[in-house]
Design a protein around this motif. Structure first.
Motif, PDB file in Angstrom:
ATOM      1  N   TRP A   6       0.820  -1.120  -0.300  1.00 20.14           N
ATOM      2  CA  TRP A   6       0.135  -0.172  -0.453  1.00 20.14           C
ATOM      3  C   TRP A   6       0.909   1.951  -0.180  1.00 20.14           C
ATOM      4  O   TRP A   6       1.116   2.216  -0.721  1.00 20.14           O
ATOM      5  CB  TRP A   6      -0.964   0.149   1.142  1.00 20.14           C
ATOM      6  CG  TRP A   6      -1.564  -1.264   0.554  1.00 20.14           C
ATOM      7  CD1 TRP A   6      -2.203  -2.620   1.616  1.00 20.14           C
ATOM      8  CD2 TRP A   6      -3.048  -0.767  -0.373  1.00 20.14           C
ATOM      9  NE1 TRP A   6      -2.938  -2.941   0.723  1.00 20.14           N
ATOM     10  CE2 TRP A   6      -4.106  -2.119  -0.426  1.00 20.14           C
ATOM     11  CE3 TRP A   6      -3.374   0.199  -0.816  1.00 20.14           C
ATOM     12  CZ2 TRP A   6      -4.547  -2.335  -1.093  1.00 20.14           C
ATOM     13  CZ3 TRP A   6      -4.540   0.121  -1.756  1.00 20.14           C
ATOM     14  CH2 TRP A   6      -5.224  -1.230  -2.208  1.00 20.14           C
ATOM     15  N   GLN A   7       2.573   1.536   0.917  1.00 21.65           N
ATOM     16  CA  GLN A   7       2.708   2.117  -0.053  1.00 21.65           C
ATOM     17  C   GLN A   7       3.376   2.423  -1.044  1.00 21.65           C
ATOM     18  O   GLN A   7       3.408   3.562  -1.504  1.00 21.65           O
ATOM     19  CB  GLN A   7       4.116   2.237   1.068  1.00 21.65           C
ATOM     20  CG  GLN A   7       5.124   3.299   1.241  1.00 21.65           C
ATOM     21  CD  GLN A   7       5.915   2.799   2.120  1.00 21.65           C
ATOM     22  OE1 GLN A   7       6.606   1.754   2.818  1.00 21.65           O
ATOM     23  NE2 GLN A   7       7.416   3.831   2.079  1.00 21.65           N
ATOM     24  N   SER A  19       1.695   1.247  -3.285  1.00 19.89           N
ATOM     25  CA  SER A  19       0.766   1.896  -4.255  1.00 19.89           C
ATOM     26  C   SER A  19       0.620   3.248  -4.473  1.00 19.89           C
ATOM     27  O   SER A  19      -0.797   4.372  -5.285  1.00 19.89           O
ATOM     28  CB  SER A  19      -1.070   1.160  -3.952  1.00 19.89           C
ATOM     29  OG  SER A  19      -1.902   1.747  -4.573  1.00 19.89           O
ATOM     30  N   ARG A  20       0.811   4.204  -3.124  1.00 19.63           N
ATOM     31  CA  ARG A  20      -0.160   5.392  -3.005  1.00 19.63           C
ATOM     32  C   ARG A  20       0.740   6.349  -3.708  1.00 19.63           C
ATOM     33  O   ARG A  20       0.900   7.134  -4.489  1.00 19.63           O
ATOM     34  CB  ARG A  20       0.264   5.721  -1.465  1.00 19.63           C
ATOM     35  CG  ARG A  20      -0.804   5.852  -0.248  1.00 19.63           C
ATOM     36  CD  ARG A  20      -0.334   6.324   0.572  1.00 19.63           C
ATOM     37  NE  ARG A  20       0.477   5.596   1.508  1.00 19.63           N
ATOM     38  CZ  ARG A  20       0.626   4.214   2.425  1.00 19.63           C
ATOM     39  NH1 ARG A  20      -0.978   3.611   2.150  1.00 19.63           N
ATOM     40  NH2 ARG A  20       1.343   3.738   3.605  1.00 19.63           N
ATOM     41  N   SER A  21       2.539   5.788  -3.645  1.00 15.51           N
ATOM     42  CA  SER A  21       3.408   6.271  -4.443  1.00 15.51           C
ATOM     43  C   SER A  21       2.589   6.590  -5.845  1.00 15.51           C
ATOM     44  O   SER A  21       3.320   7.970  -6.870  1.00 15.51           O
ATOM     45  CB  SER A  21       4.853   5.487  -4.250  1.00 15.51           C
ATOM     46  OG  SER A  21       5.602   5.871  -5.529  1.00 15.51           O
ATOM     47  N   SER A  35       0.632   6.118  -6.905  1.00 16.27           N
ATOM     48  CA  SER A  35      -1.033   7.086  -7.470  1.00 16.27           C
ATOM     49  C   SER A  35      -0.801   7.869  -7.936  1.00 16.27           C
ATOM     50  O   SER A  35      -1.129   9.192  -8.288  1.00 16.27           O
ATOM     51  CB  SER A  35      -2.113   6.438  -6.140  1.00 16.27           C
ATOM     52  OG  SER A  35      -1.385   6.995  -5.369  1.00 16.27           O
ATOM     53  N   TRP A  36       1.077   8.406  -7.334  1.00 16.96           N
ATOM     54  CA  TRP A  36       0.663  10.201  -7.165  1.00 16.96           C
ATOM     55  C   TRP A  36       1.043  10.805  -9.041  1.00 16.96           C
ATOM     56  O   TRP A  36       0.737  11.706  -9.368  1.00 16.96           O
ATOM     57  CB  TRP A  36       1.784  10.638  -6.210  1.00 16.96           C
ATOM     58  CG  TRP A  36       1.600  10.950  -5.106  1.00 16.96           C
ATOM     59  CD1 TRP A  36       1.344  10.280  -3.724  1.00 16.96           C
ATOM     60  CD2 TRP A  36       0.433  12.220  -4.715  1.00 16.96           C
ATOM     61  NE1 TRP A  36       0.715  10.972  -2.380  1.00 16.96           N
ATOM     62  CE2 TRP A  36      -0.121  12.439  -3.020  1.00 16.96           C
ATOM     63  CE3 TRP A  36      -0.148  13.588  -5.940  1.00 16.96           C
ATOM     64  CZ2 TRP A  36      -0.622  12.742  -2.440  1.00 16.96           C
ATOM     65  CZ3 TRP A  36      -0.659  14.112  -4.766  1.00 16.96           C
ATOM     66  CH2 TRP A  36      -1.146  13.886  -3.449  1.00 16.96           C
ATOM     67  N   HIS A  58      -6.651   9.924  -8.020  1.00 17.86           N
ATOM     68  CA  HIS A  58      -5.671   9.500  -7.131  1.00 17.86           C
ATOM     69  C   HIS A  58      -6.407   8.290  -6.426  1.00 17.86           C
ATOM     70  O   HIS A  58      -5.644   7.460  -6.809  1.00 17.86           O
ATOM     71  CB  HIS A  58      -5.672  11.148  -5.938  1.00 17.86           C
ATOM     72  CG  HIS A  58      -4.436  10.534  -5.035  1.00 17.86           C
ATOM     73  ND1 HIS A  58      -3.236  10.377  -5.637  1.00 17.86           N
ATOM     74  CD2 HIS A  58      -4.647  10.090  -3.712  1.00 17.86           C
ATOM     75  CE1 HIS A  58      -3.136  10.312  -4.051  1.00 17.86           C
ATOM     76  NE2 HIS A  58      -3.642  10.205  -3.676  1.00 17.86           N
ATOM     77  N   TRP A  99      -4.939   4.329  -6.580  1.00 17.22           N
ATOM     78  CA  TRP A  99      -4.122   3.615  -5.800  1.00 17.22           C
ATOM     79  C   TRP A  99      -4.790   2.236  -5.270  1.00 17.22           C
ATOM     80  O   TRP A  99      -4.771   1.907  -4.479  1.00 17.22           O
ATOM     81  CB  TRP A  99      -4.505   5.644  -4.223  1.00 17.22           C
ATOM     82  CG  TRP A  99      -4.049   4.712  -2.926  1.00 17.22           C
ATOM     83  CD1 TRP A  99      -2.764   3.598  -2.282  1.00 17.22           C
ATOM     84  CD2 TRP A  99      -4.807   4.712  -1.392  1.00 17.22           C
ATOM     85  NE1 TRP A  99      -2.997   3.462  -1.579  1.00 17.22           N
ATOM     86  CE2 TRP A  99      -3.985   3.919  -0.621  1.00 17.22           C
ATOM     87  CE3 TRP A  99      -6.595   5.683  -0.984  1.00 17.22           C
ATOM     88  CZ2 TRP A  99      -4.505   3.662   0.320  1.00 17.22           C
ATOM     89  CZ3 TRP A  99      -6.373   5.193   0.078  1.00 17.22           C
ATOM     90  CH2 TRP A  99      -5.524   4.884   1.118  1.00 17.22           C
TER      91      TRP A  99
END
Length: 160
Positions: free
Chosen positions: A43-44, A46-48, A50-51, A84, A88
């Motif tokens: 999930w980290q 994935s957040r990266s 998504s940016w 976003h 994500w």
């Protein structure tokens, strides 16, 4: 200025349901001992990722403004937020599936599926903006589903 009850319900109801779903999901995963380093890494990452999608959508929206297409602030923020959160969730799902399978997904299928989703969203978003009719975005749902299925389905032709 009239208060739009549906907008308030959607805005705050969606946020409340999202937070509740996130909390319940984490609670269920915690009971199954799934909150480990792999979960955090997925999930980290994935957040990266998504940016990058968010940055791309911002550049596309700026380009539309440069070409003379007027977009309201609320609509711009809604598009950026949707891109976003959707990117994500989708990348998190792809990474979770890929890291928990015995055979990883084929990268070419994932790239094809994501390309179908991106092209569909961009095309129908531009059509919606140009025509001023946001109902065209509903037409992007079938290609998006096909793209997601293509990206998330393992190769069945592989010999065992």
């Amino acid at each position: 200025m009239a208060v739009q009850i549906g907008g308030l319900i959607g805005l705050y109801g969606g946020a409340a349901l999202g937070i509740l779903s996130w909390w319940l999901g984490r609670r269920i995963v915690k009971k199954q001992r799934g909150l480990d380093e792999l979960y955090e890494h997925i999930w980290q990452k994935s957040r990266s990722i998504s940016w990058f999608f968010t940055l791309t959508s911002i550049y596309i929206l700026f380009s539309l403004v440069i070409f003379g297409i007027e977009i309201g602030a609320a609509m711009t923020l809604a598009i950026i937020l949707t891109v976003h959160l959707a990117s994500w969730g989708i990348t998190g799902m792809i990474l979770s599936i890929n890291m928990n399978m015995t055979e990883p997904l084929k990268p070419s299928r994932v790239k094809f599926g994501i390309s179908v989703v991106v092209v569909s969203l961009i095309t129908f978003s531009i059509i919606s903006i140009v025509t001023g009719n946001w109902w065209f975005l509903i037409a992007s749902i079938p290609p998006n589903i096909i793209g997601l299925i293509s990206a998330l389905t393992p190769d069945k032709n592989k010999e065992n």
